[in-house]
Design an enzyme around this catalytic site. Structure first.
Site, PDB file in Angstrom:
ATOM      1  N   ASN A  84       0.803  -1.224   0.000  1.00  0.00           N
ATOM      2  CA  ASN A  84       0.000   0.000   0.000  1.00  0.00           C
ATOM      3  C   ASN A  84       0.837   1.276   0.000  1.00  0.00           C
ATOM      4  OD1 ASN A  84      -1.617  -2.140   2.035  1.00  0.00           O
ATOM      5  ND2 ASN A  84      -2.727  -1.371   0.244  1.00  0.00           N
ATOM      6  N   VAL A  91       1.843   6.970   0.889  1.00  0.00           N
ATOM      7  CA  VAL A  91       0.968   5.954   1.474  1.00  0.00           C
ATOM      8  C   VAL A  91      -0.431   6.090   0.906  1.00  0.00           C
ATOM      9  CG1 VAL A  91      -0.071   5.121   3.617  1.00  0.00           C
ATOM     10  CG2 VAL A  91       2.288   5.937   3.600  1.00  0.00           C
ATOM     11  N   CYS A  92      -1.035   4.964   0.522  1.00  0.00           N
ATOM     12  CA  CYS A  92      -2.388   4.986  -0.030  1.00  0.00           C
ATOM     13  C   CYS A  92      -3.290   4.127   0.833  1.00  0.00           C
ATOM     14  CB  CYS A  92      -2.360   4.457  -1.464  1.00  0.00           C
ATOM     15  SG  CYS A  92      -3.981   4.451  -2.246  1.00  0.00           S
ATOM     16  N   ILE A  93      -3.926   4.741   1.840  1.00  0.00           N
ATOM     17  CA  ILE A  93      -4.905   4.018   2.646  1.00  0.00           C
ATOM     18  C   ILE A  93      -6.165   4.869   2.744  1.00  0.00           C
ATOM     19  CG2 ILE A  93      -3.354   2.544   4.002  1.00  0.00           C
ATOM     20  CD1 ILE A  93      -3.331   4.644   6.166  1.00  0.00           C
TER      21      ILE A  93
END
Ligand SMILES: [Zn+2]
Ligand SMILES: [Zn+2]
Ligand SMILES: [Zn+2]
Lengths: 168, 362
Positions: A84, A91-93
């Site tokens: 992720n 960061v890709c959340i």
């Protein structure tokens, strides 16, 4: 004369104050300098019982001027191998995406960014992201594939990132 | 950071007083968006409450309640008058409350029986809304016995009051003994206005401010738009985008102000607007600065402490964790260098500006 600060700065100041009083274990975060509350440096410890254990990973939070209406951006500097985390460290959340914006369609709205969220919740989400990668909505495809098909190699490379994070 | 951090009030200010449960009470009065006490609070249709200005700005982005994600509309926001009164009341009492509850645990019981002070915010002082300072300009007056002090005493030793009765004149409750022997006489002889004089909380007042309406900019010429701004005593300089953004921001400030029971003078709103515009220009200039060495080393110290805690739990410390957390100065500098920006393109992309910023950044 106290310094003039706008809504975003005042809220950031508050969050910082709170974090200095009571910071979750394994997380350190604070503004880079007094003059610029919109850029924070963070240190995030790798959670126990994961390949990231014992790592201390520096990351940078960049807040928009309309924070907390819009979420900040979190970038690991340098990047670390994780399904992720983009190759550039970003960061890709879900908590970093507002409900309108939908790269990860199926997530529940309460996991999304809203002004109710804060830096602490973001960093806690990042800790749990490190423990449990979400490969269904991966950001780094290579890392996803490696994690799924060759866990041993994945963990070996993560441990290399850990050593790098310690300056070894 | 330490130079100005302590000036921001926070629910945790109550954490170490003799009634730490006030932390929760304090945070309930705050807005989830700005974390300040709610200013001109409004209720959403889902029953949540925010500062009028905060939720109005948020709804431009997202038509959902930040707390529960239900769809909400700006047009349906309702003033939350009682909450505003509660907030004003609490803010007025806060400093004294904090002081008393902090001192209380140390002072001999006898000394607490004296008179009780209540803060009164001077209405003539324009409170600068851009920064809430804990020690507000205030004058103190004596209130004599009763008030807060009795409130807190009651909690510890419930007084023997006997049955309560309601006063037919002021509708407040008193022990029947008190009511019959002295209160009704007193109440009858006090003019109504007189009774309200000591109240901390402003009454819900009739004010003459009317809400502004949104403009359909596509049908407006530059000249008409400038006339509208001029009529509101706003600056008319700048390009079309700047004029429109200025109007929209002022619309929010103005309409939110209308939701308050103690609306500010338009002069104050115009100053807030000017600050908003200048803060957009400023943002462009302050790109990455150098690390504040002192602040950062404090943070590192904290990290080390928390790591120590973890290590006490694990019996066998691992080699790597010892390395990173050793008290050796070199390790700190390693950490600091690795925390510096490494990738210029990332830095550039994180400096993206919002629409508003771009409008004013020339
Ligand atoms: Zn607010
Ligand atoms: Zn709601
Ligand atoms: Zn009465």
């Amino acid at each position: 004369m106290p310094p003039r600060v706008n809504t975003a700065q005042r809220r950031l100041l508050k969050e910082y104050q709170q974090l200095t009083k009571d910071c979750p274990e394994g997380i350190v975060a604070g503004p880079v300098s007094e003059d610029n509350l919109f850029v924070w440096d963070c240190l995030i410890e790798g959670p126990k019982d994961t390949p990231y254990e014992n790592g201390v990973f520096p990351a940078r939070l960049t807040f928009p001027t309309d924070y907390p209406l819009s979420p900040p951006k979190l970038v690991f500097t340098p990047s670390i191998l994780h399904p992720n985390i983009y190759a550039n460290g970003e960061v890709c959340i879900s908590i970093l995406h507002p409900p309108g914006e939908d790269p990860l369609q199926y997530e529940r709205p309460e996991e999304r960014w809203s002004p109710v969220q804060n830096v602490e919740k973001i960093l806690l989400s990042v800790m749990s992201m490190l423990s449990e990668p979400n490969v269904e909505s991966g950001a780094n495809i290579d890392a996803c594939v490696l994690w799924r098909d060759n866990r041993e190699e994945f963990e070996r490379r993560v441990r290399a990132d850990v050593r790098k994070s310690l300056g070894l | 950071m330490s130079s100005f951090v302590p000036t921001v009030s926070d629910p945790s200010d109550f954490a170490h007083c003799s009634e730490p449960r006030l932390v929760e009470f304090d945070s309930l009065l705050r807005c989830h968006i700005c974390k300040e006490y709610q200013t001109a609070p409004v209720l959403t249709t889902c029953g949540h409450s925010y500062c009028s200005v905060c939720i109005r700005k948020y709804l431009i982005h997202t038509a959902k309640c930040p707390i529960c994600s239900k769809e909400i509309r700006e047009a349906n926001l309702q003033r939350n008058v009682l909450l505003e009164q509660v907030v004003i009341c609490f803010k007025t009492l806060r400093d004294d409350l904090l002081e008393k509850l902090t001192v209380e645990s140390k002072v001999d019981d006898r000394q607490r029986r004296g008179s009780c002070e209540v803060i009164e915010i001077d209405d003539n002082v324009e409170v600068d809304d851009e920064l809430e300072i804990v020690s507000e300009t205030k004058k103190r007056r004596n209130v004599g016995q009763g008030g807060l002090e009795s409130l807190f005493k009651r909690k510890k030793t419930p007084p023997k009051v006997g049955p309560l009765g309601t006063c037919p004149i002021c509708a407040k409750q008193f022990p029947i003994r008190v009511l019959e022997s002295e209160h009704i006489d007193l109440c009858l002889n006090t003019p109504l206005l007189e009774q309200d004089k000591d109240s901390i909380v402003p009454k819900e007042s009739e004010h003459s401010y009317q809400k502004l309406t949104k403009l359909d900019f596509s049908s407006l010429s530059n000249t008409t738009l400038k006339q509208k701004l001029a009529k509101l005593e706003l600056p008319t300089n700048g390009n079309r985008n700047q004029l429109e953004s200025r109007y929209n921001e002022y619309l929010i400030l103005w309409n939110a102000n209308c939701d308050s029971i103690v609306p500010k003078d338009p002069k104050v709103l115009r100053r807030q607007l000017a600050q908003w515009e200048s803060s957009l220009k400023f943002r462009k200039d302050d790109h990455d600065r150098q690390l504040d060495k002192k602040g950062w080393s404090d943070l590192i110290k904290q990290a080390r402490n928390s790591k120590m805690k973890t290590r006490e739990e694990q019996d066998d410390a691992q080699v790597e964790s010892i390395d990173i957390m050793s008290t050796n100065e070199e390790d700190d500098s390693n950490l600091i260098t690795s925390a510096q920006p490494q990738n210029c393109s990332i830095q550039a992309s994180t400096q993206e500006s919002t629409d508003h910023e771009r409008v004013f950044a020339d």
